[in-house]
Design an enzyme around this catalytic site. Structure first.
Site, PDB file in Angstrom:
ATOM      1  N   HIS A  18     -23.186  99.520  60.632  1.00  0.00           N
ATOM      2  CA  HIS A  18     -23.549  98.404  59.781  1.00  0.00           C
ATOM      3  C   HIS A  18     -21.963  97.737  59.901  1.00  0.00           C
ATOM      4  O   HIS A  18     -20.874  98.080  59.925  1.00  0.00           O
ATOM      5  CB  HIS A  18     -22.944  98.518  58.166  1.00  0.00           C
ATOM      6  CG  HIS A  18     -23.606  97.672  57.533  1.00  0.00           C
ATOM      7  ND1 HIS A  18     -24.509  96.888  56.612  1.00  0.00           N
ATOM      8  CD2 HIS A  18     -22.314  96.363  57.580  1.00  0.00           C
ATOM      9  CE1 HIS A  18     -24.380  95.804  56.049  1.00  0.00           C
ATOM     10  NE2 HIS A  18     -22.643  94.877  56.941  1.00  0.00           N
ATOM     11  N   HIS A  20     -19.555  94.483  61.195  1.00  0.00           N
ATOM     12  CA  HIS A  20     -19.510  92.677  61.271  1.00  0.00           C
ATOM     13  C   HIS A  20     -17.827  91.942  62.370  1.00  0.00           C
ATOM     14  O   HIS A  20     -17.094  92.442  62.204  1.00  0.00           O
ATOM     15  CB  HIS A  20     -19.065  91.978  59.794  1.00  0.00           C
ATOM     16  CG  HIS A  20     -20.109  91.961  59.111  1.00  0.00           C
ATOM     17  ND1 HIS A  20     -21.043  90.753  59.119  1.00  0.00           N
ATOM     18  CD2 HIS A  20     -20.219  92.359  58.108  1.00  0.00           C
ATOM     19  CE1 HIS A  20     -21.725  91.638  57.860  1.00  0.00           C
ATOM     20  NE2 HIS A  20     -21.387  92.059  57.225  1.00  0.00           N
ATOM     21  N   LEU A  21     -19.009  91.519  63.679  1.00  0.00           N
ATOM     22  CA  LEU A  21     -17.827  91.222  64.699  1.00  0.00           C
ATOM     23  C   LEU A  21     -17.332  89.619  64.484  1.00  0.00           C
ATOM     24  O   LEU A  21     -16.723  89.607  65.315  1.00  0.00           O
ATOM     25  CB  LEU A  21     -18.138  92.396  66.081  1.00  0.00           C
ATOM     26  CG  LEU A  21     -18.206  92.990  65.821  1.00  0.00           C
ATOM     27  CD1 LEU A  21     -18.589  93.824  67.241  1.00  0.00           C
ATOM     28  CD2 LEU A  21     -16.950  93.417  66.144  1.00  0.00           C
ATOM     29  N   ARG A  22     -18.495  88.902  64.002  1.00  0.00           N
ATOM     30  CA  ARG A  22     -17.821  87.545  64.044  1.00  0.00           C
ATOM     31  C   ARG A  22     -18.556  87.144  65.404  1.00  0.00           C
ATOM     32  O   ARG A  22     -19.587  87.377  66.036  1.00  0.00           O
ATOM     33  CB  ARG A  22     -16.495  87.650  62.952  1.00  0.00           C
ATOM     34  CG  ARG A  22     -16.268  87.922  62.156  1.00  0.00           C
ATOM     35  CD  ARG A  22     -17.290  87.445  60.872  1.00  0.00           C
ATOM     36  NE  ARG A  22     -16.746  88.199  59.905  1.00  0.00           N
ATOM     37  CZ  ARG A  22     -17.077  88.273  59.056  1.00  0.00           C
ATOM     38  NH1 ARG A  22     -18.996  88.142  59.005  1.00  0.00           N
ATOM     39  NH2 ARG A  22     -16.419  88.292  57.854  1.00  0.00           N
ATOM     40  N   LYS A 104     -32.506  92.599  59.895  1.00  0.00           N
ATOM     41  CA  LYS A 104     -31.727  92.388  58.215  1.00  0.00           C
ATOM     42  C   LYS A 104     -32.214  91.088  58.038  1.00  0.00           C
ATOM     43  O   LYS A 104     -32.526  89.977  57.547  1.00  0.00           O
ATOM     44  CB  LYS A 104     -29.845  91.779  59.110  1.00  0.00           C
ATOM     45  CG  LYS A 104     -29.006  91.783  57.982  1.00  0.00           C
ATOM     46  CD  LYS A 104     -28.858  92.963  57.339  1.00  0.00           C
ATOM     47  CE  LYS A 104     -27.695  93.159  56.026  1.00  0.00           C
ATOM     48  NZ  LYS A 104     -27.060  92.765  56.332  1.00  0.00           N
ATOM     49  N   HIS A 141     -29.760  94.055  52.395  1.00  0.00           N
ATOM     50  CA  HIS A 141     -28.182  93.841  51.198  1.00  0.00           C
ATOM     51  C   HIS A 141     -29.832  94.426  50.113  1.00  0.00           C
ATOM     52  O   HIS A 141     -30.040  92.894  50.075  1.00  0.00           O
ATOM     53  CB  HIS A 141     -28.149  92.104  51.493  1.00  0.00           C
ATOM     54  CG  HIS A 141     -26.840  92.184  50.586  1.00  0.00           C
ATOM     55  ND1 HIS A 141     -25.163  91.698  50.972  1.00  0.00           N
ATOM     56  CD2 HIS A 141     -27.207  92.047  49.858  1.00  0.00           C
ATOM     57  CE1 HIS A 141     -24.506  91.912  50.283  1.00  0.00           C
ATOM     58  NE2 HIS A 141     -25.629  92.339  49.026  1.00  0.00           N
ATOM     59  N   HIS A 179     -24.932  99.474  52.742  1.00  0.00           N
ATOM     60  CA  HIS A 179     -23.346  99.614  51.291  1.00  0.00           C
ATOM     61  C   HIS A 179     -24.090  99.492  50.417  1.00  0.00           C
ATOM     62  O   HIS A 179     -24.076  99.073  49.235  1.00  0.00           O
ATOM     63  CB  HIS A 179     -22.648  98.261  51.823  1.00  0.00           C
ATOM     64  CG  HIS A 179     -23.502  97.097  51.562  1.00  0.00           C
ATOM     65  ND1 HIS A 179     -24.276  96.772  50.650  1.00  0.00           N
ATOM     66  CD2 HIS A 179     -23.570  96.101  52.795  1.00  0.00           C
ATOM     67  CE1 HIS A 179     -25.217  95.860  51.809  1.00  0.00           C
ATOM     68  NE2 HIS A 179     -24.336  94.909  52.391  1.00  0.00           N
ATOM     69  N   LEU A 224     -18.904  92.330  48.446  1.00  0.00           N
ATOM     70  CA  LEU A 224     -20.101  92.599  48.485  1.00  0.00           C
ATOM     71  C   LEU A 224     -21.276  93.829  48.934  1.00  0.00           C
ATOM     72  O   LEU A 224     -20.923  93.442  49.965  1.00  0.00           O
ATOM     73  CB  LEU A 224     -20.932  91.148  48.375  1.00  0.00           C
ATOM     74  CG  LEU A 224     -20.265  89.797  47.262  1.00  0.00           C
ATOM     75  CD1 LEU A 224     -21.094  88.629  47.690  1.00  0.00           C
ATOM     76  CD2 LEU A 224     -20.552  90.375  45.691  1.00  0.00           C
ATOM     77  N   ASP A 252     -19.613  98.243  57.288  1.00  0.00           N
ATOM     78  CA  ASP A 252     -19.283  97.077  56.880  1.00  0.00           C
ATOM     79  C   ASP A 252     -17.788  96.403  56.291  1.00  0.00           C
ATOM     80  O   ASP A 252     -17.261  94.975  56.195  1.00  0.00           O
ATOM     81  CB  ASP A 252     -19.806  96.875  55.375  1.00  0.00           C
ATOM     82  CG  ASP A 252     -20.247  94.962  54.711  1.00  0.00           C
ATOM     83  OD1 ASP A 252     -20.389  94.626  55.847  1.00  0.00           O
ATOM     84  OD2 ASP A 252     -21.075  94.858  53.210  1.00  0.00           O
ATOM     85  N   HIS A 256     -12.257  88.269  57.276  1.00  0.00           N
ATOM     86  CA  HIS A 256     -12.411  86.796  56.579  1.00  0.00           C
ATOM     87  C   HIS A 256     -10.525  86.497  57.362  1.00  0.00           C
ATOM     88  O   HIS A 256      -9.789  87.293  56.737  1.00  0.00           O
ATOM     89  CB  HIS A 256     -12.080  86.567  55.864  1.00  0.00           C
ATOM     90  CG  HIS A 256     -14.066  86.941  55.337  1.00  0.00           C
ATOM     91  ND1 HIS A 256     -15.038  85.749  55.942  1.00  0.00           N
ATOM     92  CD2 HIS A 256     -14.484  88.000  54.751  1.00  0.00           C
ATOM     93  CE1 HIS A 256     -16.212  86.235  55.215  1.00  0.00           C
ATOM     94  NE2 HIS A 256     -16.014  87.673  54.912  1.00  0.00           N
ATOM     95  N   ALA A 268     -15.799  87.153  50.749  1.00  0.00           N
ATOM     96  CA  ALA A 268     -16.116  88.710  50.210  1.00  0.00           C
ATOM     97  C   ALA A 268     -16.231  89.408  51.479  1.00  0.00           C
ATOM     98  O   ALA A 268     -16.277  88.979  52.006  1.00  0.00           O
ATOM     99  CB  ALA A 268     -17.990  88.353  49.611  1.00  0.00           C
TER     100      ALA A 268
HETATM  101  O1  DOR Z   1     -18.090  91.951  51.568  1.00  0.00           O
HETATM  102  C1  DOR Z   1     -19.187  91.561  52.138  1.00  0.00           C
HETATM  103  N1  DOR Z   1     -18.948  90.609  53.368  1.00  0.00           N
HETATM  104  N2  DOR Z   1     -20.410  91.327  52.505  1.00  0.00           N
HETATM  105  C2  DOR Z   1     -21.471  91.107  53.330  1.00  0.00           C
HETATM  106  O2  DOR Z   1     -22.838  91.021  52.821  1.00  0.00           O
HETATM  107  C3  DOR Z   1     -21.711  90.025  53.939  1.00  0.00           C
HETATM  108  C4  DOR Z   1     -19.968  90.164  54.161  1.00  0.00           C
HETATM  109  C5  DOR Z   1     -19.299  89.345  55.659  1.00  0.00           C
HETATM  110  O3  DOR Z   1     -20.054  89.257  55.790  1.00  0.00           O
HETATM  111  O4  DOR Z   1     -17.746  88.595  55.191  1.00  0.00           O
HETATM  112 ZN    ZN Z   2     -22.297  93.645  55.557  1.00  0.00          ZN
END
Ligand code: DOR
Ligand code: ZN
Length: 350
Positions: A18, A20-22, A104, A141, A179, A224, A252, A256, A268
């Site tokens: 899991h 996130h690479l943006r 997802k 999620h 998560h 989150l 996860d 940011h 988050a």
């Molecule tokens: O903390 C989180 N950040 N929880 C998520 O479900 C999404 C993620 C995000 O994309 O920043």
């Molecule tokens: Zn996530």
């Protein structure tokens, strides 16, 4: 007497189930951080706009590959963002063509960029039935978005209100509860004999809600699902270190920029890609279960996803405290790296 505890362990190369690479400048900066230690990762589709179709997933995969260092063997495993308009045939084809590994499910409004998620779960039944038929996992999620439900209860309520009925209606669907943050989720997974697994993040093994709220608010510990009470963290550690094949690593890691986190309504997400393996080694060692780190990080995930384990290994070496940069610079601004709050002694050998 000589200390018999290991100072060196070799494991199959881990995967991140899991991540996130943006996109754009952020992707360029964070992709190499995951590619350094991990063989593969399940890539989250919550871009703006989200990655909904097979075509969008294939294009995003190309952008990820372009952001990897020369010679990297890191494999992005793509996911499709489930909407109420998702076409079951597009999902079937994406799976057959090896473009998407999983789908997802975000309940609409649950978290970052989830506005296009699902409101009425009956409307996605045909997609879920197709996935059950072809054996494609659904990554969930698991939080309700009902504003009247306390944020600390949203995972437990989701299990009762959404997940149990959904799994009763489509029992052959293979589900990953992502998560997980509660003892309730751990118990639910343990009590489910088939078609259910859970990922656990690095940070939820280390922080509880006091880290976020006691002694001043700490935005870099906000994510989150939000971290819960200490007893829940302890349940997560017990599940992770147990070796039970239904629990595996999904960091996860969710970068940011600092300006996006440090504001009255901050984003988050916790960025753990650079130091996850060092953090996990500390957690497993403290639990006396360093011998189960490989199951959690490298073996259980591929087993659930029915993929081979990675063919190479990494070695962790224990020594003087390892330092990681406090933040990394990206074209979208600085991103703070997770601070576990204790010294890290385990380094991944180059
Ligand atoms: O903390 C989180 N950040 N929880 C998520 O479900 C999404 C993620 C995000 O994309 O920043
Ligand atoms: Zn996530």
């Amino acid at each position: 007497m000589k200390d018999a505890r290991p100072t060196r362990i070799t494991l199959r190369r881990p995967d991140d189930w899991h991540l996130h690479l943006r996109d754009g400048a952020m992707l360029d900066a964070v992709a190499p951080e995951s590619a350094r230690h991990f063989g593969r990762a399940i890539i989250m589709p919550n871009l703006v706009p989200p990655v909904v179709t097979a075509q969008q997933a294939a294009a995003y995969r190309d952008r990820i590959r372009a952001a990897l260092p020369e010679g990297s063997r890191f494999t992005p495993l793509m996911t499709l963002y489930l909407t109420e308009d998702t076409d079951p045939e597009d999902v079937r084809q994406a799976h057959r063509d090896g473009i998407a590994t999983a789908v997802k499910l975000y309940p609409a409004g649950a978290t970052t960029n989830s506005a296009s998620g699902v409101r009425d779960f009956d409307r996605v039944r045909p997609v879920l039935e197709t996935m059950a038929e072809i054996g494609m996992p659904l990554c969930v999620h698991g939080e309700v978005t009902d504003g009247t439900v306390d944020i600390f209860d949203r995972e437990a309520v989701f299990i009762d209100r959404v997940l149990k009925p959904l799994r009763r209606k489509v029992p052959d669907l293979r589900v990953v509860m992502e998560h997980v943050t509660t003892a309730d989720a751990v118990d639910y997974v343990r009590d489910s004999p088939r078609n259910l697994a859970a990922t656990i993040t690095t940070h939820h093994l280390i922080i509880n809600r006091n880290h976020i709220l006691a002694g001043g608010i700490k935005p870099h510990y906000y994510c989150l699902p939000v971290a819960k009470r200490e007893r829940h963290r302890v349940a997560l550690v017990q599940a992770a270190v147990s070796g039970d094949p239904r629990f595996f690593l999904g960091t996860d890691s969710a970068p940011h920029s600092d300006p996006a986190k440090l504001q009255p309504c901050g984003c988050a997400g916790i960025f753990t890609a650079p130091n996850t393996m060092s953090c996990l080694a500390e957690v497993f060692e403290a639990a006396g279960r360093l011998n189960h780190l490989e199951a959690f990080a490298s073996l259980n995930g591929p087993r659930f996803y029915k993929l081979p384990v990675n063919d190479d290994t990494i070695t962790l070496v224990k020594g003087a405290p390892v330092t990681y940069p406090e933040r990394i610079e990206t074209g979208d601004g600085p991103v703070t790296v997770f601070d576990p709050g204790f010294a890290l002694h385990w380094r991944v050998e180059d």
